[in-house]
Design a protein around this motif. Structure first.
Motif, mmCIF file in Angstrom:
data_model
loop_
_atom_site.group_PDB
_atom_site.id
_atom_site.type_symbol
_atom_site.label_atom_id
_atom_site.label_comp_id
_atom_site.label_asym_id
_atom_site.label_seq_id
_atom_site.Cartn_x
_atom_site.Cartn_y
_atom_site.Cartn_z
ATOM 1 N N PHE A 265 0.764 -1.114 -0.021
ATOM 2 C CA PHE A 265 0.093 0.050 0.145
ATOM 3 C C PHE A 265 0.833 1.291 0.010
ATOM 4 N N VAL A 266 1.917 1.317 0.632
ATOM 5 C CA VAL A 266 3.112 2.434 0.853
ATOM 6 C C VAL A 266 3.506 2.481 -0.667
ATOM 7 N N HIS B 270 0.495 4.170 -2.766
ATOM 8 C CA HIS B 270 0.163 5.629 -2.355
ATOM 9 C C HIS B 270 1.200 6.398 -2.948
ATOM 10 N N LYS B 271 2.688 6.071 -3.033
ATOM 11 C CA LYS B 271 3.524 6.801 -3.870
ATOM 12 C C LYS B 271 3.307 7.258 -5.053
ATOM 13 N N LEU C 244 0.608 7.695 -6.364
ATOM 14 C CA LEU C 244 -0.784 8.323 -6.810
ATOM 15 C C LEU C 244 -0.510 9.917 -6.702
ATOM 16 N N SER D 261 -2.047 13.754 -6.017
ATOM 17 C CA SER D 261 -2.838 14.344 -4.925
ATOM 18 C C SER D 261 -4.358 14.165 -5.048
ATOM 19 N N GLN E 252 -5.602 11.824 -6.837
ATOM 20 C CA GLN E 252 -6.132 10.373 -6.799
ATOM 21 C C GLN E 252 -6.086 10.099 -5.231
ATOM 22 N N ARG E 253 -5.159 10.580 -4.315
ATOM 23 C CA ARG E 253 -5.169 10.413 -2.966
ATOM 24 C C ARG E 253 -6.566 10.712 -2.363
ATOM 25 N N LEU F 256 -9.331 8.208 -3.454
ATOM 26 C CA LEU F 256 -8.965 7.228 -2.763
ATOM 27 C C LEU F 256 -9.571 7.496 -1.252
ATOM 28 N N ALA F 257 -9.260 8.268 -0.445
ATOM 29 C CA ALA F 257 -9.837 8.378 0.809
ATOM 30 C C ALA F 257 -10.950 8.583 0.855
#
Length: 162
Positions: free
Chosen positions: A129-130, A133-134, A136, A138, A140-141, A144-145
Motif C-alpha cells: 500500500f505504501v 500510495h507513492k 498516486l 494528490s 487520486q489520494r 481514494l480517501a
C-alpha cells in the motif's frame, strides 16, 4: 410435566429447523447459490475498480497489477504452506481420554501459527500500500480517501449497495 414436554418439543423443533436451514444453505452453496469467489478474482475486481475510479494511467495500472500479483502470490504460498488445520486436534479428540491442558496447548499452537501468518501477510499488504500510495497524484489520494470513507459508511450502516 406439560411445561417440560412443551420445552422439550420446542427445543427439538428448533434444532430440527436449524439443521434443515443449515443443510439448505449448504445445498445452495454447492449447487450454485452463493459461490465463494477466489482471492485472486476478488483482487482482480478491486484492482479494476481502483483503476477505473482513480483514473489510473497505464504506468500506474501496470504498477498496480504488479502489486496485486505479489499479494496474490503470497496468499497462494501461505495457503499451500498451511498444514491441515485441525488434524492434530482431531487426532487428539479421538484418543480415549483428553486433558484440558493438552487440548488448550494444541489450540493455542494453532492460533499462534495463524496469527504469525496473518502478521506476515498484513506486513506485505502495508508495504504494498505504501508503494501504491507513492505513485498516486494528490487528486487520486483524495479520491481514494473518499472511496474508503464511503466504504466504511456503508459497512457501518450495513448497506453494501454502490
Amino acid at each position: 410435566m406439560k411445561v417440560i414436554r412443551l420445552f422439550f418439543s420446542k427445543s427439538v423443533l428448533s434444532i430440527v429447523l436449524m439443521t434443515l436451514f443449515s443443510a439448505g444453505l449448504f445445498a445452495a452453496n454447492s449447487e450454485g447459490g452463493h459461490k465463494k469467489v477466489s482471492f485472486e478474482k476478488r483482487a482482480d475486481k478491486v484492482a479494476d475498480e481502483i483503476t477505473k475510479k482513480l483514473s489510473l494511467t497505464d504506468v500506474q495500472k501496470a504498477k498496480l497489477d504488479d502489486i496485486k500479483s505479489r499479494i496474490v502470490q503470497k496468499k497462494k504460498l501461505q495457503k499451500d504452506e498451511q498444514p491441515p488445520s485441525n488434524a492434530e486436534v482431531i487426532n487428539y479428540i479421538r484418543s480415549d481420554k483428553i486433558d484440558k491442558t493438552r487440548l488448550t496447548e494444541l489450540l493455542l499452537k494453532k492460533k499462534e501459527a495463524r496469527e504469525a501468518a496473518n502478521k506476515e501477510f498484513r506486513d506485505l499488504l502495508i508495504d504494498q500500500f505504501v508503494e501504491f500510495h507513492k505513485m498516486l497524484t494528490s487528486k487520486q489520494r483524495d479520491k481514494l480517501a473518499e472511496m474508503l470513507e464511503q466504504h466504511n459508511k456503508r459497512r457501518i450502516e450495513g448497506i453494501w449497495e454502490k
